[in-house]
Design a protein around this motif. Structure first.
Motif, PDB file in Angstrom:
ATOM      1  N   THR A   1       4.207   6.228   4.966  1.00  0.00           N
ATOM      2  CA  THR A   1       4.046   6.306   6.487  1.00  0.00           C
ATOM      3  C   THR A   1       5.342   5.682   7.051  1.00  0.00           C
TER       4      THR A   1
ATOM      5  N   SER B   1      -2.435  12.974  -1.161  1.00  0.00           N
ATOM      6  CA  SER B   1      -3.471  13.743  -1.360  1.00  0.00           C
ATOM      7  C   SER B   1      -3.231  14.741  -2.296  1.00  0.00           C
TER       8      SER B   1
ATOM      9  N   GLU C   1       0.323   4.343   0.715  1.00  0.00           N
ATOM     10  CA  GLU C   1       0.174   5.181   1.904  1.00  0.00           C
ATOM     11  C   GLU C   1       1.078   4.794   3.110  1.00  0.00           C
ATOM     12  N   GLU C   2       0.892   3.282   3.108  1.00  0.00           N
ATOM     13  CA  GLU C   2       1.706   2.647   4.323  1.00  0.00           C
ATOM     14  C   GLU C   2       3.072   2.637   4.100  1.00  0.00           C
TER      15      GLU C   2
ATOM     16  N   ARG D   1      -0.507  10.739   4.210  1.00  0.00           N
ATOM     17  CA  ARG D   1      -1.791  10.852   3.775  1.00  0.00           C
ATOM     18  C   ARG D   1      -1.799  12.148   2.965  1.00  0.00           C
ATOM     19  N   THR D   2      -1.427  13.427   3.767  1.00  0.00           N
ATOM     20  CA  THR D   2      -1.511  14.817   2.966  1.00  0.00           C
ATOM     21  C   THR D   2      -0.595  14.886   1.909  1.00  0.00           C
TER      22      THR D   2
ATOM     23  N   ASP E   1       0.486  -1.445   0.068  1.00  0.00           N
ATOM     24  CA  ASP E   1       0.156  -0.067   0.084  1.00  0.00           C
ATOM     25  C   ASP E   1       0.837   1.264  -0.039  1.00  0.00           C
TER      26      ASP E   1
ATOM     27  N   GLN F   1       1.785   9.148   9.702  1.00  0.00           N
ATOM     28  CA  GLN F   1       0.393   8.756   8.728  1.00  0.00           C
ATOM     29  C   GLN F   1       0.034   9.956   8.334  1.00  0.00           C
TER      30      GLN F   1
END
Length: 204
Positions: free
Chosen positions: A88, A198, A84-85, A194-195, A82, A190
């Protein structure tokens, strides 16, 4: 009773350098002090490391959180896991990495001549603070080719933003003596990933 087996000299030197650089800063830490703390001679130190700068790079590579290897591993397998993961985890390791490197290197900024000499030595070795940005940029470009990041996204700017935020975290908070504590690491990492996504993540 047998004496405990002593670590090899190189390991003792790295351990001592890590502790002294964290407590005294890079500028004030001398090879003489490192050798004394490692229970060896300066001559023995210079058999393993040609300069304090080389020793500093070894401390970053071998005693601090493994940011470089993580980025190399991710770059070798774009499109996996993933996104995002993945980012992170990059942010988490980067925050840990800079939490130690900022106190070590901060003392250099008080002495412009020493800072210039240090930077010249790092250039000779083909390294410097820009390396993590280049490595993260390489990973983001690999993900861009895998169509997980917008084709027109500025990956170098994105890498600079993520790592810059992690560096700033080391400056912005001081939980000692009742100071303001940093946000929890997992929450920070995280939210940052995430930001960032986006803005640059591919909707597909």
């Amino acid at each position: 009773m047998q004496k405990p087996v002593q670590k090899p000299a190189r390991a003792r030197i790295l351990d001592a350098a890590h502790v002294l650089m964290l407590t005294l800063g890079l500028a004030r830490t001398t090879t003489k002090e490192i050798a004394k703390a490692a229970d060896c001679s300066e001559a023995a130190l210079y058999k393993s490391f040609s300069s304090k700068e080389e020793l500093f790079i070894a401390v970053l590579d071998e005693r601090l959180p493994k940011l470089g290897p993580l980025l190399s591993e991710l770059t070798a397998r774009p499109g996996e896991g993933d996104l995002e993961e993945n980012l992170t985890e990059v942010a988490r390791q980067a925050a840990r990495f800079y939490a130690q490197t900022v106190p070590i290197a901060a003392s250099l900024y008080a002495d412009p001549r020493l800072k210039a000499r240090h930077e010249a030595a790092l250039r000779e070795m083909g390294t410097g603070p820009y390396k993590p940005i280049q490595r993260l940029d390489a990973y983001l470009r690999a993900e861009q080719r895998a169509a997980r990041i917008h084709a027109d996204a500025d990956t170098y700017a994105a890498a600079s933003l993520l790592l810059g935020a992690c560096t700033h975290r080391a400056f912005a908070y001081d939980s000692a003596a009742g100071g303001t504590a940093a946000p929890p690491l997992d929450e920070f990492a995280q939210g940052l990933a995430r930001t960032l996504l986006s803005g640059i993540g591919s909707p597909g």
